[in-house]
Design an enzyme around this catalytic site. Sequence first.
Site, PDB file in Angstrom:
ATOM      1  N   ASP A 100      64.017   6.558 -36.766  1.00  0.00           N
ATOM      2  CA  ASP A 100      64.699   7.794 -37.154  1.00  0.00           C
ATOM      3  C   ASP A 100      63.703   8.792 -37.731  1.00  0.00           C
ATOM      4  O   ASP A 100      62.521   8.750 -37.428  1.00  0.00           O
ATOM      5  CB  ASP A 100      65.819   7.448 -38.152  1.00  0.00           C
ATOM      6  CG  ASP A 100      67.025   8.355 -38.020  1.00  0.00           C
ATOM      7  OD1 ASP A 100      66.916   9.526 -38.404  1.00  0.00           O
ATOM      8  OD2 ASP A 100      68.074   7.893 -37.548  1.00  0.00           O
TER       9      ASP A 100
ATOM     10  N   ASP B  52      68.894   3.106 -54.363  1.00  0.00           N
ATOM     11  CA  ASP B  52      69.907   2.332 -53.635  1.00  0.00           C
ATOM     12  C   ASP B  52      69.349   1.694 -52.366  1.00  0.00           C
ATOM     13  O   ASP B  52      70.072   1.000 -51.648  1.00  0.00           O
ATOM     14  CB  ASP B  52      71.089   3.243 -53.260  1.00  0.00           C
ATOM     15  CG  ASP B  52      72.428   2.647 -53.672  1.00  0.00           C
ATOM     16  OD1 ASP B  52      72.454   1.499 -54.153  1.00  0.00           O
ATOM     17  OD2 ASP B  52      73.457   3.323 -53.493  1.00  0.00           O
TER      18      ASP B  52
ATOM     19  N   HIS C 183      67.887  12.447 -42.418  1.00  0.00           N
ATOM     20  CA  HIS C 183      68.739  11.732 -41.465  1.00  0.00           C
ATOM     21  C   HIS C 183      68.511  10.223 -41.522  1.00  0.00           C
ATOM     22  O   HIS C 183      69.449   9.422 -41.599  1.00  0.00           O
ATOM     23  CB  HIS C 183      68.459  12.267 -40.068  1.00  0.00           C
ATOM     24  CG  HIS C 183      69.429  11.852 -39.018  1.00  0.00           C
ATOM     25  ND1 HIS C 183      69.328  10.652 -38.346  1.00  0.00           N
ATOM     26  CD2 HIS C 183      70.509  12.481 -38.491  1.00  0.00           C
ATOM     27  CE1 HIS C 183      70.305  10.554 -37.466  1.00  0.00           C
ATOM     28  NE2 HIS C 183      71.038  11.658 -37.525  1.00  0.00           N
TER      29      HIS C 183
ATOM     30  N   ASN D  32      74.998  -2.860 -57.490  1.00  0.00           N
ATOM     31  CA  ASN D  32      73.878  -2.555 -58.382  1.00  0.00           C
ATOM     32  C   ASN D  32      74.245  -1.467 -59.384  1.00  0.00           C
ATOM     33  O   ASN D  32      73.380  -0.885 -60.029  1.00  0.00           O
ATOM     34  CB  ASN D  32      72.642  -2.143 -57.572  1.00  0.00           C
ATOM     35  CG  ASN D  32      72.854  -0.882 -56.746  1.00  0.00           C
ATOM     36  OD1 ASN D  32      73.993  -0.443 -56.549  1.00  0.00           O
ATOM     37  ND2 ASN D  32      71.785  -0.305 -56.259  1.00  0.00           N
TER      38      ASN D  32
ATOM     39  N   ILE E  49      75.147   1.518 -59.035  1.00  0.00           N
ATOM     40  CA  ILE E  49      74.817   2.906 -58.711  1.00  0.00           C
ATOM     41  C   ILE E  49      75.196   3.201 -57.264  1.00  0.00           C
ATOM     42  O   ILE E  49      75.197   2.311 -56.409  1.00  0.00           O
ATOM     43  CB  ILE E  49      73.316   3.227 -58.903  1.00  0.00           C
ATOM     44  CG1 ILE E  49      72.438   2.293 -58.040  1.00  0.00           C
ATOM     45  CG2 ILE E  49      72.907   3.158 -60.353  1.00  0.00           C
ATOM     46  CD1 ILE E  49      70.986   2.687 -58.036  1.00  0.00           C
TER      47      ILE E  49
ATOM     48  N   ASN F  89      76.885  13.979 -29.855  1.00  0.00           N
ATOM     49  CA  ASN F  89      77.838  14.901 -30.477  1.00  0.00           C
ATOM     50  C   ASN F  89      78.120  16.148 -29.641  1.00  0.00           C
ATOM     51  O   ASN F  89      78.563  17.157 -30.161  1.00  0.00           O
ATOM     52  CB  ASN F  89      77.304  15.356 -31.844  1.00  0.00           C
ATOM     53  CG  ASN F  89      77.032  14.202 -32.757  1.00  0.00           C
ATOM     54  OD1 ASN F  89      77.768  13.226 -32.778  1.00  0.00           O
ATOM     55  ND2 ASN F  89      75.955  14.284 -33.524  1.00  0.00           N
TER      56      ASN F  89
ATOM     57  N   SER G 216      75.804   9.659 -35.218  1.00  0.00           N
ATOM     58  CA  SER G 216      74.707   9.040 -35.960  1.00  0.00           C
ATOM     59  C   SER G 216      75.218   8.266 -37.166  1.00  0.00           C
ATOM     60  O   SER G 216      74.630   7.263 -37.564  1.00  0.00           O
ATOM     61  CB  SER G 216      73.735  10.110 -36.472  1.00  0.00           C
ATOM     62  OG  SER G 216      72.803  10.473 -35.504  1.00  0.00           O
TER      63      SER G 216
END
Length: 413
Positions: free
Chosen positions: A132, A141, A162, A176, A178, A259, A331
């Site tokens: 990507d 995270d 992205h 966690n 968060i 898309n 995506s």
Amino acid sequence: MPDEVAGPLEMLRNEAGLQSMKPLFVTGGGTEVSRPGVMALASVHGALARSSTNSRKSLTGFQLVEVKEKKATTALLKRLRASKAIDLVEPVPNRWLSKADPMVNRQWGLRAIRWFDGSHPDASKIHVAVLDSGLDEGHPDLKKAIDAYHHDGNVSRDFLGHGTHVSGTIAAIVNNSIGVAGVANCRLHCWKIFDDPKPGSAEQNFNFEYYSQALAAALDSDIKVVNLSIGGTENSRAEAAIFQELADAGVVVVAAMGNEFEKGNPKEFPAGYPGALAVGAVDETDRRASFSCTGAHIGLVAPGVNILSTVPRVKASFADTTDYDSWPGTSMATPHVAGAAALVYGRTAKSKAAADAVVERLTSTAKKVAGMKTKKFTQEYGSGLLDLAAALAKAGAKKKAKKKARKKAKKKA
């Protein structure tokens, strides 16, 4: 060198200003760097020799050739194709990112795929590749989920955001305290396949060479699932060849349908290749997202509207904010399926049969939505909406049946 091979190469040197020639699917060992002037024949010989080292016959011989701008005319390509020494000549295809124009309770996509229903197998040793725009590898995270991040000379920053968003949907750390939760607690291998923008520009170009190298790297590795939230309308035989090898090697490739439904609904690649599990997008009402492309090659659909996930901590061009943001796009649907594939694949040994079984399980257990009108398959929804709980339940039932059969066999013995 035989004359029938030397002839086309001399044509490229003399008429097209051959700049570089690199084995496309051979990893390691360095590559010939582009330089002013015409590429030396000794370097050409080296590139051909390196290509022959590929252990997979179907990938041997592919070369990425760079010539002077505007020299690769239609007439030149036609003359090259006429050579008995050349099996394939095609322009490098372009690809683009398939993004349309305590947060776990805001992740409607997890509820839609029944992520909260039942327990999940441990996927901490399952490896998933994301090819990507890059990754914010320091995101709180994500950082504990990252096994490797390759950016090939480009800086590590995800300028678009992205890749970070896609990665969060797959593997954001669960429990966690968060942010958001990812579908699977797997290990991420990320490749940045778009070059950094040049000074004064926001444009990032798709790097087909590095993309191809990343796909090849997944062949002989622990990677079982590859997420490709990218698309483009050009069909490439070189790209199709590596996809066939990935399928044969037991890699589940999950790709976005695209898309552009409202722009002619083109068939996009890599989702259009045999062996790829093509994913469309639905909204909160289980209806096809207005932008989501359709076609006979679609496998299933997943949540792809207003999807909350991780974005870079430094403002990225696709994001309205930092840290977390909600986006639409096929995506965003695709990583739901990639994460589910990792959970279903589990610790089963990597093989073509195992990968095929994962795809079959995901599609056969998909939920039939109202828009399908009782049909088993439609070109809008494929086999239906991803149902993780059903897929895992079926996987568990098969494992219990095999265990019971083994016990029964031992008693008979």
